[in-house]
Design a protein around this motif. Structure first.
Motif, mmCIF file in Angstrom:
data_model
loop_
_atom_site.group_PDB
_atom_site.id
_atom_site.type_symbol
_atom_site.label_atom_id
_atom_site.label_comp_id
_atom_site.label_asym_id
_atom_site.label_seq_id
_atom_site.Cartn_x
_atom_site.Cartn_y
_atom_site.Cartn_z
ATOM 1 N N ALA A 256 -15.305 -10.025 3.278
ATOM 2 C CA ALA A 256 -14.484 -8.819 3.309
ATOM 3 C C ALA A 256 -14.364 -8.167 4.671
ATOM 4 N N VAL A 257 -13.633 -7.559 4.869
ATOM 5 C CA VAL A 257 -13.376 -6.608 6.313
ATOM 6 C C VAL A 257 -14.601 -5.459 5.810
ATOM 7 N N SER A 258 -14.500 -4.885 4.595
ATOM 8 C CA SER A 258 -14.996 -3.665 4.025
ATOM 9 C C SER A 258 -15.419 -3.997 2.701
ATOM 10 N N LEU A 259 -16.545 -3.504 2.084
ATOM 11 C CA LEU A 259 -17.146 -3.928 0.967
ATOM 12 C C LEU A 259 -17.705 -2.447 0.395
ATOM 13 N N LEU A 260 -17.045 -2.302 -0.980
ATOM 14 C CA LEU A 260 -17.490 -1.016 -1.669
ATOM 15 C C LEU A 260 -17.828 -1.282 -3.025
ATOM 16 N N ASN A 261 -18.612 -0.669 -3.496
ATOM 17 C CA ASN A 261 -18.829 -0.385 -5.029
ATOM 18 C C ASN A 261 -19.340 0.875 -5.294
ATOM 19 N N ALA A 262 -18.332 1.535 -6.141
ATOM 20 C CA ALA A 262 -18.511 3.083 -6.287
ATOM 21 C C ALA A 262 -17.720 3.343 -7.609
ATOM 22 N N PRO A 263 -17.543 4.709 -8.002
ATOM 23 C CA PRO A 263 -16.697 5.071 -9.198
ATOM 24 C C PRO A 263 -15.322 4.624 -9.137
ATOM 25 N N GLN A 264 -14.698 4.100 -10.250
ATOM 26 C CA GLN A 264 -13.380 3.658 -10.184
ATOM 27 C C GLN A 264 -12.338 4.193 -9.253
ATOM 28 N N TYR A 265 -12.170 5.554 -9.685
ATOM 29 C CA TYR A 265 -10.801 6.303 -8.631
ATOM 30 C C TYR A 265 -11.666 6.210 -7.305
ATOM 31 N N LEU A 266 -12.712 6.821 -7.111
ATOM 32 C CA LEU A 266 -13.124 6.609 -5.606
ATOM 33 C C LEU A 266 -13.076 5.324 -4.879
ATOM 34 N N THR A 267 -13.418 4.196 -5.805
ATOM 35 C CA THR A 267 -13.370 2.897 -5.108
ATOM 36 C C THR A 267 -11.914 2.632 -4.533
ATOM 37 N N GLY A 268 -10.990 2.900 -5.552
ATOM 38 C CA GLY A 268 -9.497 2.463 -5.315
ATOM 39 C C GLY A 268 -9.022 3.218 -4.100
ATOM 40 N N LYS A 269 -9.630 4.689 -4.077
ATOM 41 C CA LYS A 269 -8.891 5.642 -3.078
ATOM 42 C C LYS A 269 -9.668 5.338 -1.772
ATOM 43 N N VAL A 270 -10.865 4.988 -1.632
ATOM 44 C CA VAL A 270 -11.423 4.750 -0.345
ATOM 45 C C VAL A 270 -10.993 3.322 0.203
ATOM 46 N N LEU A 271 -10.814 2.336 -0.932
ATOM 47 C CA LEU A 271 -10.145 0.850 -0.337
ATOM 48 C C LEU A 271 -8.670 1.062 -0.002
ATOM 49 N N GLY A 272 -8.061 2.107 -0.707
ATOM 50 C CA GLY A 272 -6.539 2.166 -0.388
ATOM 51 C C GLY A 272 -6.563 2.676 1.014
ATOM 52 N N ASP A 273 -7.044 3.830 1.243
ATOM 53 C CA ASP A 273 -7.266 4.423 2.368
ATOM 54 C C ASP A 273 -7.584 3.845 3.682
ATOM 55 N N GLU A 274 -8.635 2.734 3.308
ATOM 56 C CA GLU A 274 -8.847 1.993 4.540
ATOM 57 C C GLU A 274 -7.764 0.898 4.533
ATOM 58 N N ALA A 275 -7.312 0.426 3.688
ATOM 59 C CA ALA A 275 -6.119 -0.690 3.671
ATOM 60 C C ALA A 275 -4.918 0.036 4.522
ATOM 61 N N ALA A 276 -4.670 1.254 4.068
ATOM 62 C CA ALA A 276 -3.355 2.093 4.775
ATOM 63 C C ALA A 276 -3.706 2.203 5.918
ATOM 64 N N GLY A 277 -4.887 2.710 6.556
ATOM 65 C CA GLY A 277 -5.260 3.082 7.874
ATOM 66 C C GLY A 277 -5.102 1.742 8.800
ATOM 67 N N TYR A 278 -5.570 0.472 8.189
ATOM 68 C CA TYR A 278 -5.344 -0.517 8.883
ATOM 69 C C TYR A 278 -3.986 -0.955 9.146
ATOM 70 N N ILE A 279 -3.181 -0.749 8.102
ATOM 71 C CA ILE A 279 -1.962 -0.927 8.238
ATOM 72 C C ILE A 279 -1.017 -0.228 9.129
ATOM 73 N N LYS A 280 -1.334 1.105 9.307
ATOM 74 C CA LYS A 280 -0.790 2.288 10.336
ATOM 75 C C LYS A 280 -1.379 1.806 11.546
ATOM 76 N N THR A 281 -2.577 1.693 11.738
ATOM 77 C CA THR A 281 -3.043 1.336 13.326
ATOM 78 C C THR A 281 -2.820 -0.101 13.471
ATOM 79 N N ARG A 282 -3.163 -0.950 12.788
ATOM 80 C CA ARG A 282 -2.916 -2.260 13.428
ATOM 81 C C ARG A 282 -1.481 -2.877 13.253
ATOM 82 N N LEU A 283 -0.909 -2.568 12.157
ATOM 83 C CA LEU A 283 0.531 -2.880 11.857
ATOM 84 C C LEU A 283 1.524 -2.187 12.499
ATOM 85 N N LYS A 284 1.199 -0.897 12.760
ATOM 86 C CA LYS A 284 2.035 0.053 13.438
ATOM 87 C C LYS A 284 2.998 0.669 12.258
ATOM 88 N N GLY A 285 2.333 0.498 10.959
ATOM 89 C CA GLY A 285 3.022 1.099 9.844
ATOM 90 C C GLY A 285 3.061 2.361 9.438
#
Length: 174
Positions: free
Chosen positions: A145-174
């Motif tokens: 993976a680019v990032s790896l996470l194991n944490a409580p459910q909501y936090l896991t989804g939130k952190v990975l979602g934020d990371e994915a969104a940040g990647y799309i925003k910065t790298r894909l100019k989204g």
């Protein structure tokens, strides 16, 4: 001689089809040992963004257990907050279905993938194709993976979602 030309023609056709379907070519193995990076340099030249990737977050979900439902919900909310398309591809504990889902993600030029692998060994080559395509790949527990996470459910989804969104925003100019 005509048989050799026929084989060459088939190889050219397959290579061309792979290039046009977004299937990533084989790439480097990634980091295989501990690496200490230099501090971030805000004045360094920007990287080029991967071409043609969609502003979409896909969750390749292993099964419907409560923990994964929580991760899915966090990812869904993070994608919605950032205007990303959100897709779930649940494998129902079937490693072959998961491989097919990740291949579909790569061929559809998805921008971000979060995966909870059914079988991390068998899915690893397919996940690497997603990484080589330029997509963000986050994993709930086992790599690659680019990032790896194991944490409580909501936090896991939130952190990975934020990371994915940040990647799309910065790298894909989204």
């Amino acid at each position: 001689m005509s048989r050799i030309l026929g084989v060459v023609a088939v190889l050219v056709a397959v290579s061309t089809a792979m290039a046009h379907t977004g299937i990533a070519q084989e790439g480097p193995p990634g980091m295989t040992r501990h690496v200490v990076f230099a501090p971030f340099d805000p004045n360094a030249p920007a990287c080029s963004r991967p071409a043609g990737l969609r502003k979409a977050l896909t969750f390749a979900q292993d099964n419907g257990r409560k923990f994964m439902q929580g991760v899915a919900r966090g990812l869904e909310l993070a994608a919605k907050d950032r205007g990303l398309t959100y897709e779930v591809d649940q494998a129902n504990n079937d490693p072959i279905a998961m491989m097919e889902g990740v291949r579909k993600f790569v061929s559809s030029q998805g921008g971000a993938l979060v995966i909870s692998p059914v079988d991390s060994q068998s899915i690893s080559p397919v996940i690497k194709q997603a990484i080589w395509s330029g997509a963000y790949v986050g994993s709930v527990v086992p790599p690659p993976a680019v990032s790896l996470l194991n944490a409580p459910q909501y936090l896991t989804g939130k952190v990975l979602g934020d990371e994915a969104a940040g990647y799309i925003k910065t790298r894909l100019k989204g």
